[in-house]
Write a protein that holds these residues in place. Structure first.
Motif, PDB file in Angstrom:
ATOM      1  N   GLN A 159      -7.181   4.707  -7.283  1.00 14.03           N
ATOM      2  CA  GLN A 159      -5.999   3.799  -6.412  1.00 14.03           C
ATOM      3  C   GLN A 159      -6.681   3.501  -5.526  1.00 14.03           C
ATOM      4  O   GLN A 159      -6.260   2.574  -4.611  1.00 14.03           O
ATOM      5  N   GLN A 165      -9.567   1.521  -4.752  1.00 11.84           N
ATOM      6  CA  GLN A 165      -9.418   0.181  -4.321  1.00 11.84           C
ATOM      7  C   GLN A 165      -8.957  -0.523  -3.489  1.00 11.84           C
ATOM      8  O   GLN A 165      -9.342  -1.513  -2.717  1.00 11.84           O
ATOM      9  N   THR A 166      -7.875   0.565  -3.025  1.00 17.19           N
ATOM     10  CA  THR A 166      -7.099   0.310  -1.334  1.00 17.19           C
ATOM     11  C   THR A 166      -8.497  -0.179  -0.060  1.00 17.19           C
ATOM     12  O   THR A 166      -8.394  -0.450   0.006  1.00 17.19           O
ATOM     13  N   TYR A 168      -4.885   8.823  -9.197  1.00 14.38           N
ATOM     14  CA  TYR A 168      -4.928   8.298  -7.381  1.00 14.38           C
ATOM     15  C   TYR A 168      -5.521   8.120  -6.570  1.00 14.38           C
ATOM     16  O   TYR A 168      -6.008   7.126  -5.940  1.00 14.38           O
ATOM     17  N   ASP A 170       1.612  -3.249 -10.425  1.00 14.46           N
ATOM     18  CA  ASP A 170       0.339  -3.112 -10.509  1.00 14.46           C
ATOM     19  C   ASP A 170       0.600  -1.908 -10.948  1.00 14.46           C
ATOM     20  O   ASP A 170      -0.472  -0.952 -11.947  1.00 14.46           O
ATOM     21  N   ALA A 171       1.437  -0.437 -10.680  1.00 16.79           N
ATOM     22  CA  ALA A 171       1.130   0.392 -11.185  1.00 16.79           C
ATOM     23  C   ALA A 171       2.121   0.644 -12.693  1.00 16.79           C
ATOM     24  O   ALA A 171       2.622   1.859 -13.459  1.00 16.79           O
ATOM     25  N   PRO A 225     -11.044  -0.811 -11.011  1.00 15.17           N
ATOM     26  CA  PRO A 225     -10.970  -1.945  -9.971  1.00 15.17           C
ATOM     27  C   PRO A 225     -12.078  -2.712  -9.815  1.00 15.17           C
ATOM     28  O   PRO A 225     -13.228  -1.880  -9.572  1.00 15.17           O
ATOM     29  N   LYS A 246       0.632  -0.862  -0.077  1.00 19.18           N
ATOM     30  CA  LYS A 246       0.162   0.209  -0.348  1.00 19.18           C
ATOM     31  C   LYS A 246       0.749   1.429  -0.233  1.00 19.18           C
ATOM     32  O   LYS A 246       1.003   2.066  -0.466  1.00 19.18           O
ATOM     33  N   TYR A 262      -5.658  -9.031  -4.387  1.00 17.45           N
ATOM     34  CA  TYR A 262      -4.746  -7.919  -4.571  1.00 17.45           C
ATOM     35  C   TYR A 262      -2.965  -8.027  -3.814  1.00 17.45           C
ATOM     36  O   TYR A 262      -2.456  -7.626  -4.984  1.00 17.45           O
ATOM     37  N   ARG A 272      -9.217  -4.683 -13.661  1.00 15.64           N
ATOM     38  CA  ARG A 272      -9.812  -3.567 -13.622  1.00 15.64           C
ATOM     39  C   ARG A 272     -10.324  -4.321 -14.800  1.00 15.64           C
ATOM     40  O   ARG A 272     -10.008  -4.399 -15.957  1.00 15.64           O
ATOM     41  N   ALA A 330       2.154   2.179  -2.975  1.00 18.22           N
ATOM     42  CA  ALA A 330       1.840   1.970  -4.540  1.00 18.22           C
ATOM     43  C   ALA A 330       1.088   3.519  -4.036  1.00 18.22           C
ATOM     44  O   ALA A 330       1.065   4.248  -5.087  1.00 18.22           O
ATOM     45  N   ALA A 333       2.031   6.496  -6.634  1.00 21.70           N
ATOM     46  CA  ALA A 333       1.184   7.407  -7.579  1.00 21.70           C
ATOM     47  C   ALA A 333       2.111   8.745  -7.360  1.00 21.70           C
ATOM     48  O   ALA A 333       1.411   9.603  -8.259  1.00 21.70           O
TER      49      ALA A 333
END
Ligand code: ATP
Ligand code: ATP
Ligand code: MG
Ligand code: MG
Lengths: 352, 504, 319, 366
Positions: free
Chosen positions: C50, C53-54, C47, A239-240, C167, A209, C235, C162, A212, A216
């Motif tokens: 994302q 998603q989390t 961003y 993933d990114a 997602p 996390k 994930y 996704r 990520a 970002a």
């Protein structure tokens, strides 16, 4: 124990930390011995693997006959309970107590009692800030340093841009030392590179996390140093859709799998291991001390490290086994050769 | 005699509701002053203001001629104004002794002196003829009637100069009431001013020297004892003339039973009761409080475990494991304590009304908004519940209206057998009358009704038959003209009727 | 006006305030990024998507937690319910992975429900014990059987993939949210939750099957936690010990910040959603600002207290 | 009419006293939970000592005493808010905060040490007081208010000790964590603890004395003050308590202050025992959760109103005694967490027996 001058027994295995490292010697005791392992927190793979290793090692020929009894307890993250357990085992007349300290300080009392009763206490992994006991560990500062060197080597001449540093559990001495070692080298050789620091708690979820988020915001990193949860870190980058970059991380099997898979795409990875196998070396050292040998106060275990060039399936990583366990587990120099699958592959039997 | 306490121009609003409107009021030492009024007339609000629980929006108070303000009940107590609230103010987990001396216990070296405290409790309870209550027992373990006595003892302990009883006798048995009368008389001698709120006319008659009537938050009038007939008083209270209080009992042969109970027993508190009720019948449960009447109702409603004996409803055997089962068998229970067992106080009137009837307002798995609204409006209309908006929290209703909500909730389920546990407790004459009529209507519509009450008049006025209980048994079943005060009382005390009335 | 919506109208205020605070967080974060990167990355869809998603994982846990809090209970076992579900799912693997994981949730939920509703052990402490038991089970299992921990493709799909930029995890969260929204406002079960939360005795005497409802609430809570676990494993492509530790307190905090009364009986689901987003963004922004742990803790606690103070002080025990 | 009714109504009154309950039996019934806890402790601790090679010896007692003290103090801390009907999720954090503070303050000259100790206890109480203010004047539910303030305490602790370290006066550590005789010896009291009259008590572990001191000199008197009584009253029925003119605000503030004080004392002892400060987050939450478990096992109702701090200490002892046995009996290491969990679950479920026995289901909703 009395302080003696080296060299100690089996210097190949029990390598003194440095030149200044003093040696200690305990009164010889007749075997076989009763050994207690006082673990703290238990809810993660590394600790479980450590316990398994200890039990497997105690069963091995050469060890079996020297050990009358091996008792393992986990006290959880509660220093009072851990101290209590250690003192209790001293009271019960155990010969050696091996422990992963939940805190680097606060064991003075136990050590004092141990010395009175001539009990050998061996902290490893999370060692104590004291020179009154024999301790076993890998050089965490060095781990930080060699991670930095690896990254710089792989970066070639590039010396600007951002580097991501994923740290471990805040306040933990291992985290502190690795960080210092890393910064030491980076500061010297790549002062211009901006290091972005995030907290990964040595846990894949947190690391993933946090990585990520960092990706970002910061977009591109030239290289990554992660202290643990390495698999999570890489996953986040994948993933990114972040390009693979030179990287240094822990010895999780999953991380090594990823390196093996993506090395050619640029994941030029280094994987060092804080090995659960340390427990075996600590047991060996304890026995050796009980047999009256002179021992280094601080034993530096060689850091088992591989990189994308030296990875070998079935030898230092196992594609068909789970991601979570720690691949570095064998220390030939010490005759400790419990390969990870050997114990993590076993079934219910070895919980008995 | 100059007034001890005087209020002038007191007003209090709660949001939209006008609880009190420009009220002038005074009460004198050494006299018992009754305050009467319908539910929601503002009596409790008046009391709460006098005793510092709520602050008036406007107006002034004087005590012995000096202006006063009570920011908290503590302040009022210090000034000698002590109130026994309609909602009991006891701590269930503390012992009787603790409760009685709660606000300033006897102390040694600053620490509470348990022994002295206990002696004090014993003394005060003795003054009320409650020697039997063990001061070391937790209030939790006392029946409601005893709790009210403890409550009164607690108030006495503060040796009040103005004692206020807000429906403090609503759950008392006639015998206890008698004790309270004596106590009040004594206090009156000693020059204490007493405010007495009750919906029981005969109590008022027996006690009050002065009477004040409230209506819709206004002070209608004050007059000396005997200046008005009951009828006039009630008229003043509800602003209309009420004809006969109890609806006529239909003359008809006893119907075949729809509820049959044989040898009902439970945990030594109920001992092989046998009785039956038929559709259209109202069977009263009489007797002193705590003789097992409540347990009978709870047993039938599936609340009690380990019930023995056989029960059948409309021919089918009836063994409910929970109120949910009981409801499915078309039973309804109006519980003892509306605040804790009848209502979800913070929730809206609407939500409370439909709480037992989700199946009725649901279309498939989902609740149908219109049906719900219709059901709610219907219920409010049928019982004439005094409420601004069905969305208001039910806690904002006055006691009587809250009780109506409880009843309405159950009527919505169209029960065939209705169990009532002292349903008119703390309810004004007008509303009582409505409820009596309602019960009779329901009975005539074919419901069987089991009706426990602590008020003898009620049993006599409403019931076709009365089963008097004593110590977990039915000692006597009275019917028709045999239902008289004396008969009930006599069997309640388990003494044969000839026993001559005791002194007093 | 429908009686229920009238009843919960006051509960809307916290939601608006929390939503406002989310903007504040984004604002502060953006100022930081502008200062350091010279770009307002926090406002970029990438961003935000994302984060959602989390956020979905926490969202699911919080959703279940809210149901339990509404009836005046709490479930401290979600951490290891989540982990156990994930580990079981990966251990079973294949097409049965996800059902197995959810099965764990179901079982744990039933256990909690029975303990709380039938044995009437305080939920606080019973779920604590269950949590310890689950942890023990997982330790024994990992040690004993070295179970497989790789997430199946199906888990990957609901956890990480996704579809056309959205997602799947987010979709699942939204779907669950809609369902709960309807359940709470439009079904007998939902109404019963509020009734029990306000006064269990009255609800019971109203013929509401309080024990079954309570049980069901715990089952749903554990099921959502299990679902979150399965998706989280997807994930991060694997299940691992302690993967749920970071979800308990944030879930409770999210529910409360969303305006649900911690003692039950009052609260709107929408609030929980907003609360979750708030917590997730807060953590993310703090991490981005490289705030040291000490600072994080203080801010975290400070935010909760301030929010609740802003919502207005609760009423007293008596009117 | 009234006249007819004044005939003897004793039978009716009989209902006031549950069938034949002498005061003793009453007391026992009112403390059933505590009795259960005591039984559990005797069982577990008895087993432990019976099979311990040095069972029932002073060393073992000293070691156990050191191990239980901090948790016992936290259990006492937790009890007070619980009696109020609330929970204090910050006790563990406050313990940690004070632990870190002590690692800065409790060293140097005797005067400094004394001052440091006072400061630590004061700090704990102060933090508790702040909790109280948030609850009373902010009217935020205790459980959530302390969840938040706990995080803040943790943050402060981390500021004080970003990483473990610090120092506590060594003599103090040694003296406080051993038998009375060692204490006397360390500080040269009673002829270095050799005084004849002193021998009968010389074996007593200091931590036990500390614990008794807190229990008997702080809790017991407090419980018998009006404020203490008010705490029980609030837990039982806050509205009624207010109506009775009790000092609600004061009692709530006192409750949380006392909780902070006990938690601080726990942190202080932890520092003395380990001679360091360590801002360990997992450890803080471990202690908080264990304190709750201890309170419940001790028989104090989480709904408030009934129970007491001493009972919670017994609860804490039970918790510790459970894990003692793992050091004696051969439970496979990787099954220990499971066994521990199961025993804990069983222990806290004991109260369930009451629920199963209740013949009137309404009694369950209290
Ligand atoms: N806390 C409150 N909030 C809003 N309205 C209230 C509140 N308390 C009382 N009221 C309203 O004020 C009016 C007077 O209430 P009050 O309790 O004084 O009536 P009462 O005379 O005591 O009735 P009862 O005889 O049923 O006790 C009622 O209409 C009631 O709805
Ligand atoms: N009506 C009431 N019923 C129950 N408890 C009450 C009541 N009024 C006050 N209290 C208790 O007394 C404590 C302090 O009362 P106080 O009036 O000082 O609160 P407060 O927060 O200062 O209110 P305000 O700031 O509006 O004066 C509160 O925590 C509350 O628990
Ligand atoms: Mg009233
Ligand atoms: Mg009333």
């Amino acid at each position: 124990p009395k302080v003696v001058s080296g060299p100690g027994a089996e210097p190949g295995c029990f390598k003194p930390w440095s030149g200044e490292t003093k040696h200690m010697q305990w009164a010889k005791k007749p075997g076989p011995y009763r050994i207690a392992i006082v673990n703290g927190f238990v809810g993660n793979t590394w600790r479980i693997q450590m316990i398994q290793t200890a039990k497997a090692y105690a069963e091995q020929a050469g060890m079996k006959e020297k050990i009358k009894e091996l008792k393992v307890v986990s006290t959880g993250t509660d220093v009072a309970a851990q101290l209590g357990a250690m003192e209790d085992f001293i009271n019960q007349g155990y010969d050696a107590i091996i422990t992963i300290a939940v805190a680097p300080d606060g064991f003075d009392r136990v050590i004092r009692l141990a010395d009175r009763n001539n009990v050998v206490v061996v902290p490893f992994d999370n060692v104590l800030d004291t020179d009154k006991v024999m301790q076993v560990n890998e050089d965490q500062l060095e781990i930080g340093r060699l991670s930095a060197r690896h990254i710089l080597k792989e970066l070639g001449s590039k010396r600007e841009g951002k580097v991501l540093e994923v740290r471990g559990l805040p306040g933990n001495s291992v985290d502190r030392d690795r960080h210092l070692g890393f910064r030491e080298v980076m500061g010297k050789e790549a002062a211009k590179m901006q290091i972005v620091e995030i907290v990964g708690n040595w846990d894949d979820g947190t690391a993933q996390k946090a990585t990520a988020d960092a990706l970002a915001v910061h977009g591109k990193f030239e290289a990554v140093f992660t202290q643990g949860g390495s698999t999570g870190t890489v996953r986040a980058m994948m993933d990114a859709k972040h390009p693979f970059v030179p990287m240094a991380g822990e010895a999780e099997n999953g991380y090594r799998k990823l390196i093996a898979k993506h090395a050619n795409d640029g994941l030029k990875g280094l994987s060092y291991g804080q090995s659960p196998g340390l427990v075996a070396i600590s047991m060996k050292a304890a026995l050796s001390a009980l047999e009256g040998n002179a021992m280094p106060q601080l034993i530096s275990v060689p850091i088992p490290v591989v990189d994308y060039t030296t990875l070998k399936a079935g030898e230092n990583f196992w594609p068909d086994l789970t991601d979570n366990f720690f691949a570095a587990n064998a220390f030939p120099a010490c005759g400790v050769n419990i390969s990870a699958p050997e114990i993590m592959g076993k079934d219910a039997k070895n919980t008995q | 005699m100059s007034p001890f306490l005087a209020l002038s121009g007191i007003s209090k609003r709660y949001g939209g509701v006008r609880a009190l409107e420009n009220v002038d009021f005074a009460c004198a030492p050494g006299s018992i002053h009754a305050v009467l009024g319908e539910n929601g007339a503002g009596k409790s609000t008046l009391i709460k203001i006098v005793s510092g629980v709520v602050q008036p929006d406007t107006g002034a108070m004087t005590l012995d001629g000096a202006p006063v303000r009570f920011p908290t009940p503590a302040a009022a107590n210090r000034a000698g104004v002590v109130c026994i609230f309609q909602e009991l103010s006891l701590m269930p987990d503390l012992t009787v002794a603790d409760n009685i001396s709660i606000s300033d216990p006897p102390r040694r070296l600053g620490l509470i002196d348990a022994r002295a405290q206990r002696r004090r409790a014993e003394a005060l309870l003795a003054r009320l003829g409650c020697e039997d209550v063990n001061p070391q027992i937790r209030v939790r373990d006392l029946p409601l009637s005893r709790r009210q006595m403890v409550e009164i003892a607690k108030a006495l302990g503060k040796d009040p100069r103005l004692l206020i009883l807000d429906e403090a006798t609503s759950a008392l048995t006639a015998a206890d009431v008698e004790q309270v009368y004596r106590m009040l008389a004594r206090l009156k001698e000693e020059g204490t001013a007493i405010l007495y709120i009750s919906h029981r006319m005969h109590e008022i008659e027996a006690l009050a020297d002065t009477l004040s009537v409230f209506r819709n938050g206004r002070h209608v009038e004050t007059f000396a004892k005997g200046q008005r007939t009951n009828r006039q008083i009630v008229e003043a209270m509800i602003g209309r003339d009420i004809a006969a209080q109890y609806p006529p009992k239909p003359e008809r042969p006893r119907p075949p039973p729809s509820l049959e109970v044989t040898d009902l027993g439970w945990a030594g508190r109920l001992k092989d009761l046998t009785f039956s009720v038929g559709p259209g019948e109202i069977l009263g449960l009489g007797g002193l409080d705590g003789q097992g009447q409540k347990e009978v109702l709870l047993a039938l409603f599936g609340v009690l475990k380990g019930v023995t004996g056989t029960v059948s409803v409309e021919g089918r055997p009836h063994r409910p494991g929970s109120p949910a089962d009981a409801r499915r068998a078309a039973l309804a229970l109006i519980p003892e304590d509306r605040k804790t067992e009848g209502l979800m106080l913070p929730m809206s009137v609407g939500d409370n009304l439909v709480a037992a009837s989700f199946d009725r307002i649901a279309a498939g798995p989902f609740i149908d908004a219109d049906r719900q609204r219709r059901a709610i409006d219907e219920a409010i209309r049928r019982l004439q519940i005094k409420v601004g908006d069905p969305g208001d929290p039910v806690s904002t209703l006055s006691g009587g209206n809250q009780q109506k909500v409880v009843i309405a909730k159950w009527l919505m389920t169209q029960p065939r057998l209705i169990l009532l546990n002292d349903p008119t407790r703390g309810i004004d004459v007008g509303t009582k009358q409505e409820i009596y009529r309602l019960l009779r209507e329901l009975a005539d519509a074919g419901a069987a009704i089991l009706f426990y009450s602590t008020d003898y008049d009620e049993l006599i006025g409403c019931c076709d038959r009365v089963a008097v209980m004593y110590d977990g048994r039915i000692v006597r079943e009275l019917q028709g003209d045999a239902i008289t005060e004396r008969a009930i009382v006599a069997s309640a005390l388990n003494i044969e009727q000839e026993a001559d009335p005791a002194h007093g | 006006m429908n009686a229920l919506t009238v009843q919960i109208r006051p509960d809307t205020k916290p939601i608006l305030i929390a939503a406002g605070f989310i903007l504040v967080i984004l604002g502060v974060g953006t100022i930081y990024t502008l200062a350091t990167q010279g770009a307002a990355t926090l406002l970029s869809p990438a961003y935000l998507i994302q984060q959602l998603q989390t956020g979905a994982f926490l969202g699911l846990v919080a959703a279940g937690m809210m149901l339990v809090i509404l009836i005046g209970h709490i479930d401290l076992s979600v951490a290891w319910t989540l982990t156990a579900a994930a580990m079981t799912a990966t251990a079973v693997g294949g097409p049965w992975a996800i059902p197995a994981g959810l099965g764990v949730g179901l079982a744990v939920g039933l256990l909690n429900g029975i303990g709380v509703a039938y044995l009437r052990v305080p939920s606080m402490i019973f779920t604590l014990g269950v949590n310890a038991v689950l942890r023990g089970l997982m330790v024994a299992q990992t040690g004993g059987f070295a179970p497989q921990t790789a997430a199946t493709d199906a888990m990957r799909f609901i956890g990480a993939e996704r579809v056309s930029g959205v997602p799947v995890a987010l979709v699942v969260w939204v779907a669950v949210s809609l369902a709960i929204g309807v359940i709470l406002t439009r079904t007998a079960f939902g109404r019963s939750l509020y009734a029990i939360g306000n006064r269990e005795a009255a609800a019971y005497l109203s013929g509401i099957p309080t024990r079954r409802v309570t049980c069901l609430a715990f089952v749903l809570c554990s099921l959502f936690a299990a679902l979150a676990g399965v998706m989280l494993a997807g994930y991060s492509t694997k299940a691992f010990q302690g993967m749920g530790d970071a979800y308990v307190l944030p879930a409770i905090a999210a529910v409360v910040i969303g305006g649900t009364h911690i003692l039950g009986g009052r609260g709107r689901y929408m609030g929980t959603v907003v609360g979750v987003i708030l917590i997730v963004l807060l953590n993310s922004v703090l991490s981005i600002m490289q705030m040291p742990e000490a600072g994080r803790q203080v801010i975290y606690g400070g935010v909760i207290i301030v929010m609740l103070l802003v919502y207005g002080r609760g009423e007293r025990a008596t009117s | 009419m009234a006249d007819a009714i004044t005939a003897d109504t004793a039978p009716a009154r009989a209902s006031a006293r549950p069938a034949g309950s002498g005061d003793l039996r009453l007391r026992l019934r009112q403390n059933a939970g505590l009795l259960g806890a005591v039984a559990l402790f005797v069982l577990f601790y008895g087993l432990y000592n019976l099979y311990h090679p040095r069972g029932f010896s002073t060393q073992v007692l000293i070691q156990n005493a050191n191990e239980i003290l901090t948790l016992s103090l936290l259990a006492m801390a937790q009890t007070v808010p619980v009696l109020l009907g609330g929970l204090d999720l910050s006790v563990g954090a406050v313990m940690t905060l004070v632990n870190c503070l002590a690692s800065h303050l409790v060293a140097g000259s005797p005067a400094q040490i004394a001052l440091g100790i006072a400061a630590c206890l004061g700090a704990g109480a102060a933090f508790g007081f702040v909790n109280g203010c948030i609850v009373v004047y902010g009217r935020i539910q205790p459980i959530i208010a302390t969840l938040a303030s706990g995080a803040i305490a943790m943050g402060l602790a981390l500021f004080l000790r970003p990483k473990p370290g610090g120092k506590i006066d060594a003599d103090l550590s040694w003296a406080m964590t051993n038998a009375l005789s060692d204490f006397a010896e360390t500080y040269g009291l009673f002829e270095d603890g050799k005084a004849a009259w002193f021998q009968p008590v010389a074996w007593i572990p200091v931590p036990l004395l500390v614990l008794s001191a807190f229990a008997l000199l702080v809790w017991v008197p407090f419980r018998r003050t009006l404020t203490g009584r008010t705490i029980y009253a609030i837990g039982s029925a806050e509205g009624a308590a207010y109506m009775s003119g009790l000092p609600i605000a004061r009692a709530k503030l006192a409750a949380f202050t006392l909780a902070g004080f006990f938690a601080g004392a726990g942190g202080l002892f932890l520092a003395i025992q380990t001679s360091t400060g360590n801002a360990d987050i997992p450890q803080a939450s471990t202690y908080t959760l264990n304190s709750i478990a201890a309170v419940v096992i001790g028989g104090t109702s989480l709904l408030g109103g009934t129970g007491g701090a001493i009972a919670s200490v017994v609860g804490a002892l039970v918790l510790r005694a459970i894990s003692f046995n793992f050091r004696i009996f051969d439970v496979p290491p990787l099954l220990q967490p499971l066994v521990e969990g199961l025993v804990l679950l069983a222990a806290v479920s004991l109260g369930a027996l009451r629920a199963l026995r209740a013949k009137n289901r309404l009694e369950l909703f209290r």
